[in-house]
Design an enzyme around this catalytic site. Structure first.
Site, mmCIF file in Angstrom:
data_model
loop_
_atom_site.group_PDB
_atom_site.id
_atom_site.type_symbol
_atom_site.label_atom_id
_atom_site.label_comp_id
_atom_site.label_asym_id
_atom_site.label_seq_id
_atom_site.Cartn_x
_atom_site.Cartn_y
_atom_site.Cartn_z
ATOM 1 N N HIS A 267 35.151 37.175 47.524
ATOM 2 C CA HIS A 267 36.391 37.964 47.416
ATOM 3 C C HIS A 267 37.588 37.017 47.376
ATOM 4 O O HIS A 267 37.960 36.549 46.308
ATOM 5 C CB HIS A 267 36.424 38.945 48.589
ATOM 6 C CG HIS A 267 37.476 40.002 48.518
ATOM 7 N ND1 HIS A 267 38.301 40.191 47.444
ATOM 8 C CD2 HIS A 267 37.842 40.966 49.414
ATOM 9 C CE1 HIS A 267 39.115 41.203 47.670
ATOM 10 N NE2 HIS A 267 38.849 41.683 48.872
ATOM 11 N N HIS A 306 34.797 39.448 36.122
ATOM 12 C CA HIS A 306 35.360 40.352 37.120
ATOM 13 C C HIS A 306 34.587 41.655 37.081
ATOM 14 O O HIS A 306 34.162 42.086 36.013
ATOM 15 C CB HIS A 306 36.851 40.610 36.827
ATOM 16 C CG HIS A 306 37.598 41.177 37.973
ATOM 17 N ND1 HIS A 306 37.609 42.511 38.260
ATOM 18 C CD2 HIS A 306 38.359 40.572 38.929
ATOM 19 C CE1 HIS A 306 38.349 42.716 39.339
ATOM 20 N NE2 HIS A 306 38.814 41.566 39.768
ATOM 21 N N ASP A 362 41.887 34.049 39.858
ATOM 22 C CA ASP A 362 41.631 32.844 40.641
ATOM 23 C C ASP A 362 41.486 31.574 39.810
ATOM 24 O O ASP A 362 41.401 30.486 40.362
ATOM 25 C CB ASP A 362 40.357 33.028 41.481
ATOM 26 C CG ASP A 362 40.604 33.982 42.630
ATOM 27 O OD1 ASP A 362 41.715 33.935 43.168
ATOM 28 O OD2 ASP A 362 39.708 34.765 42.962
#
Ligand code: ACO
Length: 427
Positions: A267, A306, A362
């Protein structure tokens, strides 16, 4: 005619009409489907909630195929371009962009709650010098429930708002103390003359100067990063916040649980993994060999893919632009060239195209944080500060939703049926 789903139960030959609303059926409508009088009724089995909506929400909308992210209807691109973190926090929490007067009051309310009780400092002193700042953050947020017993008054609107102010205002202070603790520097008190992110930079990086002056470009970059991370509908940590809060515990305890969910590498920890991967690749020449290994199933291209986005994560586009603005100040992160080339090659490769794997939030955020002077251990803590408003907004929405009850999933039992206790001598 209303939309319905017709179900034929082959066990009994009976037919059922189940209403469809908002693209969903109610799982409890299936309970009427029974094989015989003793059957408790049909339930759904959905590990990891792949196709289960657990709530109705008005806060955040994501269209993963089109790469759309909206907070209260406003596109993330416009908020990142024109808004500030505190203004966006107001939007997420109250549903509307604030007027000038509302923003002034809101900013005042947050600014006036940035200090923490001195005993919190003492509490944090108890951690070893090398304690992970995210562990310190989670524990300290949990400990806040003992400092603010009025946090238990969750159905008192005024008290609820006070706890929300405290959480949004104090998480940066706790995070900064955790950081200073980890590097053995004295804690820095909040400076209320500064902006939300300007003050955060002050508490992180102030040395002996009388007044800390944040670099305007870095202050803005951090603000944009905080906007991008402010909410993301029903992800793992937000679902944890809602589930824990559904027991009617105080918001400090619930938020400690949400932050703990964020701590996990699947996460909030992915940007740390991206940095490790880029370092491991080491140079642009090694990229083709690395891609070959990924395609052979030997490891993943971190920062790609994702669960929801099946196109370019809109936040990744904004972050990429922000990265250049930060590098203008800090100098280029040497890993950027590897990241850019990696992205270029992956986006042209059929393996990634056919699986709809694109850069996620990210992929570039870690490069920015590192260039700004944050150790990798702080990345998840930064995420937690920004996500605090999303957590509390979703928590309050859950509390005020008359359809919500204590979260309590069902199970499919696969263990033994009733059997008699066996005395020790006979086992
Ligand atoms: N690199 C290589 N292949 C990948 C990647 C990747 N990063 N992500 C998915 N795939 C492949 C899988 O191997 C699978 O291939 P297959 O069909 O041949 O078996 C296919 O794409 C589908 O992948 P799933 O794992 O089923 O997709 P899921 O939605 O469960 O996973 C996840 C999403 C966990 C984000 C995944 O893409 C991943 O591990 N990415 C890398 C980690 C990462 O960057 N996480 C951050 C997410 S953003 C956030 O949480 C803030």
């Amino acid at each position: 005619m209303a939309n319905t789903l017709t179900i034929t139960d082959n066990r009994t030959g009976k037919q059922y009409e189940v209403p469809i609303a908002d693209g969903a059926i109610r799982a409890t409508d299936l309970k009427q489907i029974k094989s015989d009088a003793d059957d408790p009724g049909l339930i759904t089995y959905d590990p990891a909630f792949m196709a289960t909506a657990a709530c109705k929400s008005k806060i955040t909308f994501i269209d993963g195929d089109k790469g759309i992210l909206l907070y209260r209807g406003y596109p993330i691109e416009q908020l990142a371009e024109s808004s500030t973190y505190l203004e966006t926090a107001h939007l997420i929490l109250f549903g509307e962009l604030p007027t000038a007067a509302q923003l002034k009051t809101w900013t005042h309310d947050i600014t006036m709650h940035t200090m923490v009780h001195e005993n919190i400092k003492k509490f944090m002193e108890g951690f070893t010098y090398d304690a992970h700042p995210m562990g310190v953050f989670i524990s300290t947020v949990g400990a806040m429930s003992t400092f603010y017993p009025d946090g238990k008054l969750i159905f008192d609107q005024q008290s609820r708002m006070k706890q929300i102010h405290r959480l949004i205002a104090k998480t940066p202070t706790i995070a900064a103390y955790a950081f200073r603790h980890s590097i053995g520097r004295p804690y820095v008190y909040p400076d209320n003359d500064l902006s939300f992110t300007g003050n955060f930079l002050n508490m992180l990086f102030k040395m002996t100067e009388v007044k800390y002056k944040p670099n305007a470009a870095l202050e803005r970059a951090l603000d944009v990063l905080f906007i991008l991370h402010a909410d993301h509908e029903q992800n793992c940590s937000t679902s944890s916040m809602r589930a824990i809060g559904s027991s009617h515990v105080d918001p400090f305890s619930a938020l400690a649980g949400a932050a703990a969910a964020l701590y996990g590498p699947l996460h909030g920890g992915a940007n740390e993994a991206v940095l490790r991967m880029l370092k491991e690749i080491g140079s642009v020449d090694h990229i083709p060999a690395f891609i070959k290994k990924v395609k052979a199933g030997e490891g993943r291209l971190m920062g790609f893919g994702h669960r929801v986005y099946k196109s370019y994560d809109p936040r990744a586009k904004i972050i990429k632009r922000t990265a250049y603005e930060v590098f203008d100040v800090t100098g280029k992160n040497p890993l950027l060239d590897i990241a850019l080339e990696l992205e270029r090659i992956a986006l042209e490769d059929d393996y990634f195209i056919s699986r709809k794997l694109y850069p996620n939030v990210d992929f570039y955020s870690g490069l920015i944080y590192q260039a700004m002077g944050f150790p990798v251990e702080m990345f998840a803590v930064l995420f937690a500060i920004a996500r605090t408003v999303g957590w509390v907004a979703q928590w309050e929405e859950m509390l005020l939703d008359s359809e919500q009850k204590i979260a309590r999933p069902r199970q499919i039992y696969e263990g033994h049926t009733t059997r008699d206790y066996v005395p020790m001598a006979k086992r």
